[in-house]
Enzyme design. Sequence first.
Site, PDB file in Angstrom:
ATOM      1  N   GLU A  13       0.817  -1.398   0.177  1.00 21.30           N
ATOM      2  CA  GLU A  13      -0.039  -0.115   0.449  1.00 21.30           C
ATOM      3  C   GLU A  13       0.747   0.810   0.048  1.00 21.30           C
ATOM      4  O   GLU A  13       1.540   1.475   0.826  1.00 21.30           O
ATOM      5  CB  GLU A  13      -1.020   0.027   1.713  1.00 21.30           C
ATOM      6  CG  GLU A  13      -2.031   1.008   0.910  1.00 21.30           C
ATOM      7  CD  GLU A  13      -1.724   2.215   0.877  1.00 21.30           C
ATOM      8  OE1 GLU A  13      -2.455   3.159   0.116  1.00 21.30           O
ATOM      9  OE2 GLU A  13      -0.738   2.761   2.152  1.00 21.30           O
ATOM     10  N   CYS A  60      -5.965   4.695   5.466  1.00 21.65           N
ATOM     11  CA  CYS A  60      -5.458   3.248   4.620  1.00 21.65           C
ATOM     12  C   CYS A  60      -6.666   2.767   4.700  1.00 21.65           C
ATOM     13  O   CYS A  60      -7.915   2.550   5.717  1.00 21.65           O
ATOM     14  CB  CYS A  60      -4.331   2.569   5.463  1.00 21.65           C
ATOM     15  SG  CYS A  60      -4.074   1.011   4.975  1.00 21.65           S
ATOM     16  N   CYS A  63      -5.414  -1.407   5.180  1.00 15.98           N
ATOM     17  CA  CYS A  63      -5.947  -1.744   7.175  1.00 15.98           C
ATOM     18  C   CYS A  63      -6.929  -0.727   7.836  1.00 15.98           C
ATOM     19  O   CYS A  63      -6.730  -0.893   8.624  1.00 15.98           O
ATOM     20  CB  CYS A  63      -4.778  -1.696   7.885  1.00 15.98           C
ATOM     21  SG  CYS A  63      -4.468  -0.367   8.472  1.00 15.98           S
ATOM     22  N   HIS A  67      -7.736   2.491  12.154  1.00  9.62           N
ATOM     23  CA  HIS A  67      -7.295   3.685  12.786  1.00  9.62           C
ATOM     24  C   HIS A  67      -8.145   4.354  13.424  1.00  9.62           C
ATOM     25  O   HIS A  67      -8.977   5.257  14.201  1.00  9.62           O
ATOM     26  CB  HIS A  67      -6.683   4.827  12.231  1.00  9.62           C
ATOM     27  CG  HIS A  67      -5.386   4.575  10.923  1.00  9.62           C
ATOM     28  ND1 HIS A  67      -4.227   3.958  11.930  1.00  9.62           N
ATOM     29  CD2 HIS A  67      -5.340   3.534  10.124  1.00  9.62           C
ATOM     30  CE1 HIS A  67      -3.533   3.627  11.308  1.00  9.62           C
ATOM     31  NE2 HIS A  67      -3.789   3.431  10.435  1.00  9.62           N
ATOM     32  N   ARG A 481      -0.674  -5.120  10.301  1.00  7.12           N
ATOM     33  CA  ARG A 481       1.188  -4.459  10.733  1.00  7.12           C
ATOM     34  C   ARG A 481       1.608  -3.860  11.883  1.00  7.12           C
ATOM     35  O   ARG A 481       3.106  -3.953  11.326  1.00  7.12           O
ATOM     36  CB  ARG A 481       1.412  -3.293   9.588  1.00  7.12           C
ATOM     37  CG  ARG A 481       1.196  -4.127   7.822  1.00  7.12           C
ATOM     38  CD  ARG A 481       0.590  -2.656   7.163  1.00  7.12           C
ATOM     39  NE  ARG A 481       0.594  -3.690   6.194  1.00  7.12           N
ATOM     40  CZ  ARG A 481      -1.164  -3.372   5.875  1.00  7.12           C
ATOM     41  NH1 ARG A 481      -2.059  -3.708   6.693  1.00  7.12           N
ATOM     42  NH2 ARG A 481      -1.819  -4.321   4.847  1.00  7.12           N
ATOM     43  N   SER A 504       3.673   0.780   9.962  1.00  7.10           N
ATOM     44  CA  SER A 504       4.804   0.816   9.302  1.00  7.10           C
ATOM     45  C   SER A 504       5.866   2.394   9.399  1.00  7.10           C
ATOM     46  O   SER A 504       6.734   2.924   8.843  1.00  7.10           O
ATOM     47  CB  SER A 504       3.959   1.456   7.860  1.00  7.10           C
ATOM     48  OG  SER A 504       3.617  -0.160   7.606  1.00  7.10           O
ATOM     49  N   CYS A 548       3.104  -0.559   4.344  1.00  6.50           N
ATOM     50  CA  CYS A 548       1.250   0.229   4.463  1.00  6.50           C
ATOM     51  C   CYS A 548       2.262   1.639   4.532  1.00  6.50           C
ATOM     52  O   CYS A 548       2.172   2.577   5.295  1.00  6.50           O
ATOM     53  CB  CYS A 548       0.819   0.114   4.952  1.00  6.50           C
ATOM     54  SG  CYS A 548      -0.824   1.159   4.641  1.00  6.50           S
ATOM     55  N   CYS A 551      -0.009   4.474   5.321  1.00  3.10           N
ATOM     56  CA  CYS A 551      -0.445   3.830   7.128  1.00  3.10           C
ATOM     57  C   CYS A 551       0.735   5.756   7.918  1.00  3.10           C
ATOM     58  O   CYS A 551       0.732   5.892   8.218  1.00  3.10           O
ATOM     59  CB  CYS A 551      -0.929   3.111   7.326  1.00  3.10           C
ATOM     60  SG  CYS A 551      -1.774   2.385   7.403  1.00  3.10           S
TER      61      CYS A 551
END
Lengths: 554, 218, 375
Positions: A13, A60, A63, A67, A481, A504, A548, A551
């Site tokens: 991503e 994102c 995922c 968040h 992640r 990330s 990602c 993110c």
Amino acid sequence: MAKIAIDPITRIEGHLRIEAEISGGRVADAWSSSTMFRGIERILQGRDPRDAWVFTQRFCGVCTTVHAIASIRCVENALNITIPQNAEIIRNIIIGIQNVQDHVIHFYHLHALDWVDITSALKADPAKTASLSASISEWPLNSPTYFKGVQGKLKAFVETGRLGPFANAYWGHPAYRLPPEANLMAVAHYLEALEWQKEIIRIHAILGSKNPHPQTFIVGGMAIALDPDSQSALNMDKIAEIRSLLKKTRDFVEKVYIPDLLAVAAFYKDWAAIGGGVGNYLAYGDFPMDNSGKPEKLWMPRGIILNRDLSKVHPVDDKKIAEYVDHSWYEYSAGAGKGVHPWDGETNHKYTGPRPPYEFLDTNGKYSWVKAPRYADQPMEVGPLSRLLVAYGAGHKEVKQAVDGVLAKLGVGPEALFSTLGRTAARGIETLLLAAELPKWLDQLTANIVGGDLHIHNSERWDPKDWPKEASGFGLHEAPRGALGHWIRIRDQKILNYQAIVPSTWNASPRDAAGTRGPYEAALIDTPIADQNKPLEILRTIHSFDPCLACAVH
Amino acid sequence: MTKITSKYVWEVPVRVTHWVNFLAILVLSVTGIYIGNPKSLALAPSGYVMGWVRFIHFVVAYAFTISVLARFWWMYKGNRYANWRSFVPFINADGRHKMGRMFRYYVFISKEVPYVEGHNALAGATYLLVFGLYLLSIVTGFALYAEYAPDSVMFKLFGLIFIPFSSQGVRLFHHILMWLLIGFAIHHIYSAWLMDVKERGGVMSAIFGGYKPLREKE
Amino acid sequence: MSRTRDGNEHDGLPDPALPPPTVWEERGISRRDFMKFCTAMSAALALPPAFAPKIAHALDQVKRPTLVWLEFQDCAGNTEALLRSSHPTVAELVLDVLSIDYHETIMAAAGHQAEEALAKVTKEQKGKYLVIVEGSIPMKDNGVYCCVGGRTAVDIAREVCGNAFATIAVGSCAAYGGIPAAAPNPTGAVGVKEAVPEATVINLPGCPLNPDNLTALVVHYLTFNKLPAVDSHGRPLFAYGKRIHDACERRPHFDAGQYVEEWGDHGHKKGYCLYKMGCKGPATWHNCPTQRYNMKTSWPVGAGHGCVGCSEPLFWDSMTPFYRRLPNVPGFGIESTADKIGAGLAVATAAAFAGHGVISGMRHDKGKPEDHEEA
Ligand code: HEM
Ligand code: HEM
Ligand code: NFV
Ligand code: SF4
Ligand code: SF4
Ligand code: F3S
Ligand SMILES: [Mg+2]
């Protein structure tokens, strides 16, 4: 010494660029950069804290949910809100299935082509593929006719001469090592996984209205009513549907993903010694088993492993987290060289890189939109591997059993975990554990409903009138992640400051003030490179983190 | 000695539209406040509370619109007190002077009550603003109303407002217009009272009967 | 090569004169499934079922048109939505329907090899290929806030969208700037049409878009050989031609005056209207209530949370705060609703005039009739 740049890194991503120095067929040094910035932390300032999750969820779409969860948790923490049991369980189910689906997509659609040469599948004998498949799993789709069909489809596709997304790749690269039969099996499962993921993620649609970006989160609970006597609420019919999807989930993970993972890993055992990285592992832990908010009630434990030492799990103190921007395109009002805790965090963007179009970044100066988070000034790797290592170190029963089982099957010791292969294997093991755990959580929810507990939201502090003038909080979560944290400061019912440090961000971090490399950068050091024009090996290690970047920067 | 006679100032269309507008605004505000912040009245699902409230809002909106248009038409057809010129006193020096005098009176600088037969100059200019608010309420109202029928001529016409402005922005504005009108109404009823009861201007009765007392110096 | 919005004069994608292979059966899709898909599509396009055979015919003729998918300031949510697409599935889309020659999230090639694939399309298929853009384009500071392969997003977009037959902006970011463009828009983010005014752009907003609407758009194009009619925001009427509020399953409760007053209350359990919880359905044009998401499983209002207006231009500013019906009055704090300010204003006016009245009562004016005769 030759410097190369891989940009875009695909099958991830976001916008990631890796620059590396190659010397003697190995990576001598590496720099990880993200080249996209949106400034959502700035955009959040001055807004209603209850709205924040809708914004942060858009960090994102891969995922998606994570968040939102971290955001509502940080607002609930700031306002001291205890959510109902049912809301906690529903969140756990949403988080769990998110992890499972995300991991499977990662393995088949983002990572597999690093190990699987699909063009070689054309040479496979479908009958042999069928017996290979039957030897490792009881998955029913394993007849020679089935694999012949898949191969035929692939052949027809290749013969059109238009390979679409599969064109121009590193096919035939010497680092590919699977026999044609294994490749054909992987291609078949690549397609099956595509079908499967969109089916099982309907659990998000049932509980969250849609995926990506479900929309039933709210500060204080969930916005989906529970009522067995209503067709407009979560009733037994919908729970039954979730149950059957969870069965489908577990079936695929146990009978396809894990056997494939083990089969592929067996051919690439040398990658258990490549790609280790910083050697420090951080996990916040997740899946609260009650609504007390106590860390010791987390099903996945919280902790830190330092220097690959599994004998000691260190506690996590969020005050020790700080972000540096000495190699990132930001400025701190306190000046350079200092780390800042996220409650006082700043997102003052200032690009100082080369004017595009450019060949290379100035890797001695600032070179990324990712900040550099550090724990007690140490870089930390986060992700499924960190979670498993912390749980393993802490003696978590299910985790220990599963990890030892896989290690035994591959015939390697725990030290093999600190590697590219270890990361990829950990993701699979975690998926297996979650797929087994999920139905139990659904049972808890059902039991509550049967017992007459339909409570889904704590409305005591829904109205901003009832808030203190000032409040601050943080929300921790384990995203697919890795360790995810959101920090908020509220003043006069508005967001004064909002900062996120994302998995990330930890992993893709550039160097800090002391010049210490981030986890991607460190993991690439010494990676063997067969052909520097086709740096497949770099992709393997980078992909093993499941990057990602939307993110990471946000 | 001042002699008091009376003069026919406000013709029927002026008075009728004034009172139709007044009633319409009353009903539109009450229904509008409910639309904006409804109370669940725990009624049976077969109830149609919001449906009726909105229905009344829309029917009265039509009445209001027709009345406002009629008043515009009368600005050209009616007598000189009803004429559009009385709403734009500031286009000539005399008018501006009169507005100034009235303003000084209102803010207690001058004690001289500027006496006029029709609208006083300041009020006239204020009514221009009010007519503006009327129009904006109508335009935003019909634009919101037409959203349910995107194929209608009404939407093609009023929906143009949604190119520069968001639907929510228009809704908010429509809502705020109500408060501006209520604000005006408070001020307006007070000044009518001020001019009538205290200053014996006879304005109040005129808006009911049409005749305004005239003072003539002998 | 003309690129008119209705697409009438193009010489682009499908060539109806191609031999009509029964490709779908060859590709392992049964006639029955295929016809089911065509019927679903005619529903998605708000066409009568009689159109299904026409759609089927058009699809039989297709030779995989080239598609490139660009990601700029995005979250990949639209890509993920595409992965959830069920008719056709993304596998069918990739293998059978389109030739997706560039898509960073799924393509096997990386780095220079990936960029070469893109360059090849823009060069060799000028004016014939389709572009899908996901994510906004930053315009501030020469566009440095989004670079791919060392080039800025705006630079890439000008070249790739500018030379395409048509561009589909998927998601609200690509269509209107979306979340990066929310105030204070730190990077000067805009949608594709604003960044590349000369491009032919169709907007499929949503956050993310509903992938069924993307399929429907492609099918519409292949069936009618032209781009569909759009509204004033460049959105196809077949998917954005009606308000959520006018197709919402909770609408009878709105009309009845039955509202959710608190999360999880009786009304919430029984599916009452979410108007008072801030639902933006009355201001949002999208086919969510009928098309729904994830194989028609659900949609936001159906599940129990209000619509946040994700398909409207700049909804991050115009639809917030999400849990209030109306936006905040600009310049006031989040606790100041229009009603609070308005009522305050009315009270203040009344008080001011009461004061004025007292003062007036105390003074002696000139020009007042000496006698107290009334007319
Ligand atoms: C002075 C005149 C008017 C006043 C004071 C008034 C007041 C209001 C108020 C306060 C609302 C609620 C707004 C909200 O909070 O969302 C409203 C809604 C509305 N008004 Fe008016 N209004 C007036 C004239 C009109 C006119 C002329 C129309 C034309 C049809 C109209 C149509 C509407 C519509 C369509 C709505 C939205 C109803 C809904 O969304 O269900 N209004 N009005
Ligand atoms: C008890 C209620 C009211 C009374 C006694 C009243 C009285 C009057 C009087 C005496 C006039 C003539 C004033 C002059 O010559 O300067 C007038 C005109 C006017 N009033 Fe009212 N009024 C009332 C309510 C309202 C309301 C609620 C509105 C609108 C919000 C309104 C809007 C107007 C307008 C626009 C005019 C100018 C009329 C024209 O020239 O057509 N009035 N009113
Ligand atoms: N890194 C990251 Fe995420 C995850 N998992 C978020 O917190 O991917 Ni989009
Ligand atoms: S429109 Fe929404 S889903 Fe799509 S890229 Fe933007 S934030 Fe992500
Ligand atoms: S829930 Fe929303 S869209 Fe549905 S009727 Fe109520 S206000 Fe309208
Ligand atoms: S939030 Fe978006 S998904 Fe539909 S219901 Fe509202 S437009
Ligand atoms: Mg941050």
